[in-house]
Design an enzyme around this catalytic site. Structure first.
Site, PDB file in Angstrom:
ATOM      1  N   ASP A 147       2.584   1.733   3.219  1.00  0.00           N
ATOM      2  CA  ASP A 147       3.566   0.714   3.637  1.00  0.00           C
ATOM      3  C   ASP A 147       4.964   1.193   3.250  1.00  0.00           C
ATOM      4  OD1 ASP A 147       1.718  -1.216   4.566  1.00  0.00           O
ATOM      5  OD2 ASP A 147       1.381  -1.939   2.525  1.00  0.00           O
ATOM      6  N   HIS A 201       0.879  -1.161   0.000  1.00  0.00           N
ATOM      7  CA  HIS A 201       0.000   0.000   0.000  1.00  0.00           C
ATOM      8  C   HIS A 201       0.921   1.217   0.000  1.00  0.00           C
ATOM      9  CE1 HIS A 201      -3.026  -2.873   1.882  1.00  0.00           C
ATOM     10  NE2 HIS A 201      -3.544  -2.502   0.729  1.00  0.00           N
TER      11      HIS A 201
END
Ligand code: XUL
Ligand code: MN
Length: 347
Positions: free
Chosen positions: A54, A51
C-alpha cells in the site's frame, strides 16, 4: 477520577474496496488509492494501517532506495492530512512463492522470500514512523495435516520473530491470530498462541497481539475474552473490531451488526482496562457489502465507528454499583436482564 479515554480510530485502505468476492469480480468502480487518505479525518479516523505494497506499490520490483523514497513521500502525505501511520503488514499471501505459506513453507526459497518481505516491511515502518509490523499469518498453516511438520513450523515462526527483533532494535511485532481461511487450519489461531510466542521470543516486550473480533469468533471464542487475555499480559497492541455471523468465511461485518451484546462486551473490556490510554488505536477491519453502490463506499466505516461510540456511552452509563451487587448476590439472571434492558435503553 482519571479523565476518560479519548479513543482514536484507524483503518486500512483495503477497507474501501470494490466488492469482489471469491465468486465474482468487482461490483464497484475503484476509488484511487492515493485519494483514500483525504477521507480519513472527515470520517473521524486518524490512524492508517498499511500493507507494505500500500505504501510502495509493486514493492517486488523496487530497489531499497526506491522503497525508502516512496515511504518518505507517504510519510509527508500523512503529515499533510493530519494522519498517523499505525502499522505495516507484509502481504505474504499474494505471491506464487507464498502459495504454501512463507515462513513455514517446506521450500527454502519461499522462506527466504517471506523473510525478505518482512525486512522490507520493517524498513517501510521505520521510514514512515510506524512503530510496528503486523503479522497476519495468512497462509502459515496447511490444507492437510500431513503436509508440514507443525512443530517445525512453530519453531520457524519463532525464529523469524527473533530475526525480525534483531533486524531492528525498536520495531514491535503485533501478531494477528486467525484460525483458518485461506488455509484449512492455520498456525497461531488464537491469542494464547500469539502470547506464548511473545514470551518465548528474545524480546517479549516488543511482541504483542492484534485481536480481530471476527477471527476470534471463527475460533469459536469470545472476542472480549481474547482481548482480556492480552490485556492481562500487557499485550493488546491493537484491535480489528468487526462482526461475524457464525463459523463461516471471514465476513468482516460492521462492528455490532450481528451481536450487539458481544460488541458491548468488547467495548466494556477495552474501556475498563484502559485500552487507548497509551495511544493504541481502535481499528475497524470492516468490509462494505458487495451490493452497496457508489464510489467511494464509506458508510460501513462510519457506522462501525458510530456504533463503538454509542456502545461506549452504554458502557459509561452501565450501573457498576448495581452490577457489583448482583455479582455478590450471584443473581446472574437479574444481571443479564439488567444488561439487556440497559442495551435496549430501558435504564
Ligand atoms: C485478514 C485480515 C487482514 C489483516 C491485515 O483476515 O484481517 O486484513 O488485518 O493484513
Ligand atoms: Mn484484520
Amino acid at each position: 477520577m482519571p479523565k476518560s479515554t479519548v479513543y482514536r480510530f484507524s483503518f486500512g485502505p483495503w477497507n474501501i474496496s470494490e466488492g469482489a468476492d471469491p465468486f465474482g469480480p468487482d461490483s464497484r468502480k475503484a476509488f484511487p488509492h492515493e485519494r483514500k487518505f483525504e477521507l480519513y479525518r472527515d470520517l473521524g479516523f486518524e490512524g492508517v494501517q498499511f500493507h507494505d505494497d500500500d505504501v510502495a506499490p509493486g514493492v517486488e520490483g523496487l530497489s531499497h532506495g526506491q522503497i525508502v523514497s516512496k515511504s518518505k513521500a507517504v510519510r509527508k502525505m500523512l503529515r499533510e492530512h493530519g494522519l498517523v501511520p499505525e502499522f505495516v503488514a507484509p502481504r505474504l499471501w499474494f505471491d506464487p512463492r507464498t502459495i504454501d505459506g512463507g515462513y513455514t513453507s517446506n521450500n527454502e526459497k519461499d522462506r527466504a522470500y517471506a523473510w525478505h518481505r518482512t525486512k522490507v516491511s520493517v524498513d517501510i515502518a521505520r521510514e514512515l514512523g510506524a512503530k510496528a509490523i503486523v503479522l497476519w499469518l495468512a497462509r502459515e498453516g496447511s490444507y492437510i495435516r500431513e503436509s508440514k511438520s507443525a512443530k517445525l513450523a512453530y519453531e520457524r515462526l519463532l525464529a523469524v520473530i527473533d530475526k525480525t527483533l534483531a533486524y531492528d532494535s525498536k520495531i514491535e511485532i503485533w501478531i494477528e491470530p486467525k484460525p483458518n481461511e485461506p488455509t484449512d487450519m492455520a498456525y497461531v489461531p488464537t491469542a494464547g498462541h500469539a502470547v506464548a510466542l511473545a514470551y518465548a521470543s528474545n524480546a517479549p516486550r516488543r511482541v504483542k497481539v492484534l485481536i480481530e473480533s471476527a477471527h476470534a469468533l471463527l475460533a469459536n471464542l469470545d472476542p472480549s475474552d481474547e482481548m482480556a487475555f492480552c490485556l492481562a499480559h500487557g499485550k493488546l497492541a491493537s484491535v480489528h473490531l468487526n462482526d461475524q455471523n457464525g463459523l463461516k468465511y471471514d465476513q468482516d461485518k460492521n462492528f455490532g451488526a450481528v451481536n450487539l451484546r458481544g460488541a458491548f462486551n468488547q467495548v466494556l473490556v477495552l474501556e475498563d482496562c484502559g485500552y487507548g490510554r497509551k495511544g493504541e488505536f481502535v481499528g475497524l477491519d470492516v468490509k462494505a457489502m458487495r451490493t452497496q453502490a457508489g464510489v467511494p463506499v464509506v458508510g460501513h466505516l462510519k457506522a462501525s465507528r458510530e456504533l463503538f461510540l454509542f456502545l461506549l456511552e452504554k458502557v459509561r452509563s452501565y450501573d457498576r454499583g448495581r452490577v457489583e451487587k448482583l455479582r455478590k448476590a450471584r443473581d446472574y439472571e437479574a444481571l443479564e436482564l439488567y444488561t439487556l434492558e440497559h442495551l435496549l435503553g430501558r435504564h
